[in-house]
Design an enzyme around this catalytic site. Structure first.
Site, PDB file in Angstrom:
ATOM      1  N   TRP A  35      36.283  49.817  43.105  1.00  0.00           N
ATOM      2  CA  TRP A  35      37.428  49.059  43.613  1.00  0.00           C
ATOM      3  C   TRP A  35      38.430  50.048  44.193  1.00  0.00           C
ATOM      4  O   TRP A  35      38.789  51.040  43.545  1.00  0.00           O
ATOM      5  CB  TRP A  35      38.043  48.260  42.464  1.00  0.00           C
ATOM      6  CG  TRP A  35      39.245  47.459  42.814  1.00  0.00           C
ATOM      7  CD1 TRP A  35      39.420  46.634  43.883  1.00  0.00           C
ATOM      8  CD2 TRP A  35      40.475  47.405  42.061  1.00  0.00           C
ATOM      9  NE1 TRP A  35      40.671  46.051  43.843  1.00  0.00           N
ATOM     10  CE2 TRP A  35      41.340  46.517  42.744  1.00  0.00           C
ATOM     11  CE3 TRP A  35      40.914  48.003  40.882  1.00  0.00           C
ATOM     12  CZ2 TRP A  35      42.619  46.225  42.287  1.00  0.00           C
ATOM     13  CZ3 TRP A  35      42.184  47.715  40.429  1.00  0.00           C
ATOM     14  CH2 TRP A  35      43.025  46.828  41.121  1.00  0.00           C
ATOM     15  N   ASP A  43      36.856  48.368  32.858  1.00  0.00           N
ATOM     16  CA  ASP A  43      37.670  47.449  33.654  1.00  0.00           C
ATOM     17  C   ASP A  43      36.938  46.109  33.650  1.00  0.00           C
ATOM     18  O   ASP A  43      35.847  45.984  34.219  1.00  0.00           O
ATOM     19  CB  ASP A  43      37.820  47.979  35.083  1.00  0.00           C
ATOM     20  CG  ASP A  43      38.761  47.120  35.929  1.00  0.00           C
ATOM     21  OD1 ASP A  43      39.252  46.094  35.422  1.00  0.00           O
ATOM     22  OD2 ASP A  43      38.999  47.477  37.100  1.00  0.00           O
ATOM     23  N   LYS A  62      40.792  36.049  38.099  1.00  0.00           N
ATOM     24  CA  LYS A  62      39.611  35.355  38.612  1.00  0.00           C
ATOM     25  C   LYS A  62      39.161  34.215  37.699  1.00  0.00           C
ATOM     26  O   LYS A  62      39.002  33.086  38.138  1.00  0.00           O
ATOM     27  CB  LYS A  62      38.442  36.338  38.770  1.00  0.00           C
ATOM     28  CG  LYS A  62      38.553  37.513  39.731  1.00  0.00           C
ATOM     29  CD  LYS A  62      39.563  37.454  40.779  1.00  0.00           C
ATOM     30  CE  LYS A  62      39.445  38.581  41.787  1.00  0.00           C
ATOM     31  NZ  LYS A  62      40.444  39.615  41.628  1.00  0.00           N
TER      32      LYS A  62
END
Length: 458
Positions: free
Chosen positions: A186, A267, A303
């Site tokens: 990311w 993460d 999300k």
């Protein structure tokens, strides 16, 4: 404020008048605005002017480049083409490509209104009810590490803020320690550690030849990391590739990290959103915790609960003892205090209400399965469309092997630019597309764009 004195001589009356009119109000010299102060000493041969120059104290600050992900959305909004697609930002959309607010979120917010809850400051560590349920969701409610109070959990500003808080902890208490990040990862991971002053390097992850995991390269690079390194791992649905290790490969990764006495740093941005199962998507984290390893885990609810703008997440540090966890939590709070003082309450209450209520929790799991299922259907339809249209014999099956909301297409920068310039498909230049922003109805159009870009752009 700086000022400059300008004396202007002219050779003719017409030249004098031209210069006077130019300098009458504002003068632009290069990129600097000149404000006229006063004019005096007129004569037939010379006009003398004093011009004050306002120079900003911020002249040395250059224009920052647009964010590679958020900038995609800005370009998409400006496009008027009827077939345009925004596959850049990882945000769930309905089949009609509209933002989706989960029903359980609406119900949780109604509960908050009915209770008449106030907006008083939270403690630095956040909402206690949220911290309890988020750690249980991540690790399992019956996990010994929770019963033994070996987990320091603080509410963070979604995944980004939680990662940034952990980076500050590393910088202060593990000076010089390096964080290893997957290649690719990311995009914001590097920014976070750069701004925190934490050194980082990359380990191999993506194999462009197979459009899969370079597992041997990953293991070799992790083994070669400096002593005391933190190894950043994506708990599930790796961003940007959508390529995850198998359960057997996770065991091997844990073996190496444990043998080398590194600290794993997870993460977790998609728990329940990747496979549709909360426990399945947390399996990697729980594997490491079950081995008795100390680890860091950043969580996000952007999300899986669609709480993108609420900025709700958490930082968890699993320690070897309750005493260590207490001390770590105290220092996380100390770092948070000058950074943002205390976290926002709205999103925390939503999570606490949803996860803490059996009926809402069951409804949430059903909605997650629905969202994950829609993305799986889109993934399958895209693969079917490309396979039917592309007669070159290229194997596109990697699309199905990837998981989560992203697909790493393998397209290079020039091919991605063709996707945007010719086909009006907006995506990041590394070849990542967000399937959450794709509908079944648009799959054939996207397939045409990918095939054209892959075969006709070098």
């Amino acid at each position: 404020m700086a000022s400059t004195m300008l004396s202007i001589a002219s050779a003719s009356p017409s030249a004098k008048l031209s210069m006077y009119e130019t300098l009458k109000g504002k003068v632009k010299l290069g990129s600097t605005n000149l404000s006229t102060g006063f004019i005096k000493a007129k004569s037939f041969k010379r006009v003398s002017m004093t011009v004050a120059v306002n120079v900003s104290r911020f002249e040395g600050i250059t224009m920052a480049p647009p964010d590679p992900i958020l900038g995609v959305s800005e370009a998409f909004k400006a496009d008027t083409h009827e077939n345009k697609l925004n596959l850049g930002v990882g945000a769930y959309r309905t089949e009609e490509l509209q933002p989706y607010v989960l029903n359980v979120v609406k119900k949780a917010e109604n509960l908050m209104l009915e209770r008449g809850e106030n907006k008083e400051y939270l403690p630095i560590e956040g909402l206690a009810a949220f911290n309890k349920v988020t750690a249980e969701l991540l690790l399992g409610a019956d996990n010994p590490v929770l019963k033994e109070q070996r987990v320091a959990t603080v509410q963070g500003l979604s995944g980004t803020g939680s990662l940034r808080l952990a980076a500050a902890l590393i910088e202060r208490y593990f000076p010089g320690a390096k964080v290893l990040i997957s290649s690719p990862s990311w995009g914001n991971h590097k920014n976070i550690f750069n701004d925190a002053g934490v050194p980082w390097s990359e380990y191999r992850y993506y194999d462009p030849k197979t459009v899969g995991l370079d597992f041997e390269g990953m293991i070799a690079d992790i083994k070669a990391a400096p002593e005391g390194s933190f190894i950043l791992l994506h708990g599930c649905a790796h961003n940007p590739t959508g390529i995850d290790p198998t359960p057997e490969q996770w065991e091997k990764i844990a073996d190496v990290i444990q043998e080398k006495n590194y600290i794993p740093f997870f993460d977790v941005a998609y728990q329940g959103f990747a496979s549709g199962g909360l426990d399945e998507d947390a399996a990697s984290v729980r594997l490491f915790a079950a081995r008795g390893m100390e680890l860091l885990v950043a969580q996000s609810y952007s999300k899986n609960l669609g709480l993108y703008a609420e900025r709700i997440g958490a930082m968890n540090v699993v320690c070897s003892s309750a005493d260590a966890a207490t001390r770590v939590k105290s220092q996380l709070k100390r770092l948070a205090r000058p950074m943002y003082s205390n976290p926002p309450i709205h999103g925390a209450r939503i999570v606490a209400n949803v996860v803490g209520d059996p009926a809402l929790f069951s409804e949430w799991k059903a909605e997650m399965e629905m969202m994950a299922g829609r993305i799986k259907n889109v993934r399958q339809k895209l693969f079917d469309s490309i396979s039917a249209k592309d007669k070159s014999g290229k194997d596109w099956s990697f699309i199905l092997r990837q998981i989560g909301m992203f697909s790493f297409t393998g397209l290079n920068k020039a091919q991605c630019e063709n996707m945007t310039n010719k086909w009006h498909v907006y995506m990041t230049k590394d070849g990542r597309i967000s399937l959450a922003g794709l509908s079944l109805a648009k799959c054939e159009y996207l397939a045409d764009a990918i095939i054209d870009s892959y075969h006709n752009v070098s």
